[in-house]
Write a protein that holds these residues in place. Structure first.
Motif, PDB file in Angstrom:
ATOM      1  N   PHE A  44       0.330  49.631  40.403  1.00 26.89           N
ATOM      2  CA  PHE A  44       0.467  48.458  41.267  1.00 26.89           C
ATOM      3  C   PHE A  44       1.892  48.328  41.784  1.00 26.89           C
ATOM      4  CE2 PHE A  44       1.545  43.997  41.888  1.00 26.89           C
ATOM      5  CZ  PHE A  44       0.541  43.566  42.741  1.00 26.89           C
ATOM      6  N   PHE A  45       2.870  48.409  40.889  1.00 19.12           N
ATOM      7  CA  PHE A  45       4.266  48.264  41.313  1.00 19.12           C
ATOM      8  C   PHE A  45       4.714  49.451  42.165  1.00 19.12           C
ATOM      9  CE2 PHE A  45       4.495  45.070  37.931  1.00 19.12           C
ATOM     10  CZ  PHE A  45       5.236  44.085  38.577  1.00 19.12           C
ATOM     11  N   PHE A  46       4.224  50.639  41.850  1.00 21.36           N
ATOM     12  CA  PHE A  46       4.569  51.815  42.647  1.00 21.36           C
ATOM     13  C   PHE A  46       4.063  51.662  44.077  1.00 21.36           C
ATOM     14  CE2 PHE A  46       3.217  56.063  44.205  1.00 21.36           C
ATOM     15  CZ  PHE A  46       4.464  56.649  44.326  1.00 21.36           C
ATOM     16  N   VAL A  47       2.813  51.254  44.218  1.00 28.21           N
ATOM     17  CA  VAL A  47       2.219  51.138  45.545  1.00 28.21           C
ATOM     18  C   VAL A  47       2.842  49.985  46.327  1.00 28.21           C
ATOM     19  CG1 VAL A  47       0.088  50.621  46.809  1.00 28.21           C
ATOM     20  CG2 VAL A  47       0.055  52.239  44.899  1.00 28.21           C
ATOM     21  N   VAL A  48       2.992  48.819  45.685  1.00 29.04           N
ATOM     22  CA  VAL A  48       3.539  47.659  46.399  1.00 29.04           C
ATOM     23  C   VAL A  48       4.990  47.902  46.812  1.00 29.04           C
ATOM     24  CG1 VAL A  48       4.231  45.237  46.173  1.00 29.04           C
ATOM     25  CG2 VAL A  48       1.968  45.963  45.402  1.00 29.04           C
ATOM     26  N   SER A  49       5.807  48.435  45.903  1.00 29.26           N
ATOM     27  CA  SER A  49       7.200  48.709  46.259  1.00 29.26           C
ATOM     28  C   SER A  49       7.276  49.799  47.322  1.00 29.26           C
ATOM     29  CB  SER A  49       8.010  49.114  45.025  1.00 29.26           C
ATOM     30  OG  SER A  49       7.459  50.266  44.407  1.00 29.26           O
ATOM     31  N   GLY A  50       6.433  50.827  47.212  1.00 27.72           N
ATOM     32  CA  GLY A  50       6.399  51.870  48.230  1.00 27.72           C
ATOM     33  C   GLY A  50       5.963  51.346  49.576  1.00 27.72           C
ATOM     34  N   TRP A  51       5.016  50.420  49.549  1.00 28.43           N
ATOM     35  CA  TRP A  51       4.529  49.807  50.793  1.00 28.43           C
ATOM     36  C   TRP A  51       5.632  48.966  51.440  1.00 28.43           C
ATOM     37  CZ3 TRP A  51       1.843  50.013  54.813  1.00 28.43           C
ATOM     38  CH2 TRP A  51       1.398  48.895  55.523  1.00 28.43           C
ATOM     39  N   ILE A  52       6.365  48.197  50.656  1.00 25.79           N
ATOM     40  CA  ILE A  52       7.455  47.392  51.216  1.00 25.79           C
ATOM     41  C   ILE A  52       8.568  48.291  51.741  1.00 25.79           C
ATOM     42  CG2 ILE A  52       9.189  45.619  50.742  1.00 25.79           C
ATOM     43  CD1 ILE A  52       7.311  44.427  48.675  1.00 25.79           C
ATOM     44  N   VAL A  53       8.864  49.373  51.014  1.00 25.31           N
ATOM     45  CA  VAL A  53       9.850  50.341  51.505  1.00 25.31           C
ATOM     46  C   VAL A  53       9.426  50.883  52.862  1.00 25.31           C
ATOM     47  CG1 VAL A  53      10.748  52.684  51.137  1.00 25.31           C
ATOM     48  CG2 VAL A  53      10.817  51.013  49.282  1.00 25.31           C
ATOM     49  N   SER A  54       8.150  51.191  53.017  1.00 25.68           N
ATOM     50  CA  SER A  54       7.667  51.713  54.303  1.00 25.68           C
ATOM     51  C   SER A  54       7.758  50.655  55.398  1.00 25.68           C
ATOM     52  CB  SER A  54       6.223  52.214  54.162  1.00 25.68           C
ATOM     53  OG  SER A  54       5.286  51.151  54.104  1.00 25.68           O
ATOM     54  N   LEU A  55       7.536  49.387  55.051  1.00 27.14           N
ATOM     55  CA  LEU A  55       7.693  48.315  56.034  1.00 27.14           C
ATOM     56  C   LEU A  55       9.147  48.215  56.489  1.00 27.14           C
ATOM     57  CD1 LEU A  55       5.459  45.487  54.474  1.00 27.14           C
ATOM     58  CD2 LEU A  55       4.925  46.923  56.453  1.00 27.14           C
ATOM     59  N   CYS A  56      10.066  48.351  55.542  1.00 23.34           N
ATOM     60  CA  CYS A  56      11.490  48.322  55.892  1.00 23.34           C
ATOM     61  C   CYS A  56      11.846  49.472  56.825  1.00 23.34           C
ATOM     62  CB  CYS A  56      12.346  48.397  54.629  1.00 23.34           C
ATOM     63  SG  CYS A  56      12.221  46.964  53.534  1.00 23.34           S
ATOM     64  N   LEU A  57      11.338  50.660  56.522  1.00 22.47           N
ATOM     65  CA  LEU A  57      11.606  51.816  57.367  1.00 22.47           C
ATOM     66  C   LEU A  57      10.983  51.649  58.746  1.00 22.47           C
ATOM     67  CD1 LEU A  57      11.044  54.651  54.731  1.00 22.47           C
ATOM     68  CD2 LEU A  57      13.237  53.846  55.649  1.00 22.47           C
ATOM     69  N   HIS A  58       9.793  51.058  58.778  1.00 26.63           N
ATOM     70  CA  HIS A  58       9.102  50.788  60.047  1.00 26.63           C
ATOM     71  C   HIS A  58       9.971  49.903  60.943  1.00 26.63           C
ATOM     72  CE1 HIS A  58       5.313  49.650  62.353  1.00 26.63           C
ATOM     73  NE2 HIS A  58       6.173  48.710  62.725  1.00 26.63           N
TER      74      HIS A  58
END
Length: 265
Positions: A44-58
């Motif tokens: 859960f934390f891996f996916v959510v943090s990875g998803w937020i990282v991708s939003l930041c990069l976006h």
């Protein structure tokens, strides 16, 4: 002379973003190591943090493209620091997309950065700025799926493999949905400079609701089926199976109970 475009503080990576990357790395290690009884929480934390990282990069991709096209205001606004707290609407940019992931297992994009379009000349430049975000999601998906299509996942723990697959699925859905020509999404931003002033004016009132319109359409069974068939087909082309993403979603929803005795086909 230091300007808004060259000020070092405007380009320095935020500790908040670095913290998100650290959470992603630590939880990813936990998934790989198979932390007893908390593998699902780690996923859960891996996916959510990875998803937020991708939003930041976006959003960084939008801002960096805008800076190159002439909008120096993005630096002073903090968009180049990758800090999600500097985005203009944290609810739309971070909170709402994360809620969509938790509820539906789907990566819906969120609008975040405000570009001062009057500073930018040329329709192509405006289109490129809008396209930069979803292209970043597509690139992230390619990186995440590289171990699959390079056939390097044979001895990888099931939980880590499936978590990586599910995170890749979110990137694919975010790229596809954001490329839809719906007002308020980047797909519309790509074509908007080429529309007539009248067409742009007629579409403007719908922009704040574009994300919700897309989410609502996905509740239509026929639309949902076509969309997921297309997503699954793309992932299979990158050697990511439906089973991989399904197990990743099951681990992610740890509160429903982690999958037991999972064996890869």
């Amino acid at each position: 002379m230091t300007s808004a475009a060259t000020h070092p503080d405007h380009h320095r990576i935020s500790p908040v973003f670095l913290g998100l990357v650290a959470v992603m790395a630590l939880s990813g290690w936990g998934v790989w190591a198979g932390w007893a009884d908390v593998t699902g929480v780690a996923v859960f934390f891996f996916v959510v943090s990875g998803w937020i990282v991708s939003l930041c990069l976006h959003e960084y991709a939008h801002a960096r493209s805008a800076l190159g096209a002439g909008d120096v205001s993005v630096g002073a606004k903090g968009y180049l620091t990758l800090n999600p707290l500097h985005y203009t609407h944290a609810m739309l940019s971070i909170v709402l997309p994360v809620i969509f992931v938790i509820l539906g297992g789907i990566g819906l994009p969120g609008g975040a950065v405000y570009i001062e379009r009057g500073r930018i000349a040329g329709r192509w430049r405006h289109s490129v700025i809008s396209a930069a975000g979803p292209l970043t999601n597509a690139l992230f998906a390619a990186v995440l799926t590289a171990p699959f299509w390079l056939d390097a996942m044979r001895d990888v723990p099931v939980a880590f493999r499936s978590a990586l697959a599910f995170l890749a699925l979110l990137q694919v859905t975010a790229a596809l949905l954001n490329l839809l020509p719906v007002p308020g999404l980047d797909g519309f931003g790509i074509i908007e400079p080429w529309l007539s002033p009248r067409a742009r004016q007629q579409a403007e009132p719908f922009a704040p609701f574009g994300l919700l319109i897309v989410f609502g359409c996905l509740w239509i069974p026929q639309v949902n089926e076509v969309f997921w068939d297309f997503v699954d087909g793309l992932l299979r082309g990158m050697n990511v199976s439906d089973f991989d993403t399904f197990v990743g979603l099951e681990y992610f929803r740890f509160w429903e109970g982690e999958p037991q005795n999972v064996l890869l086909p």
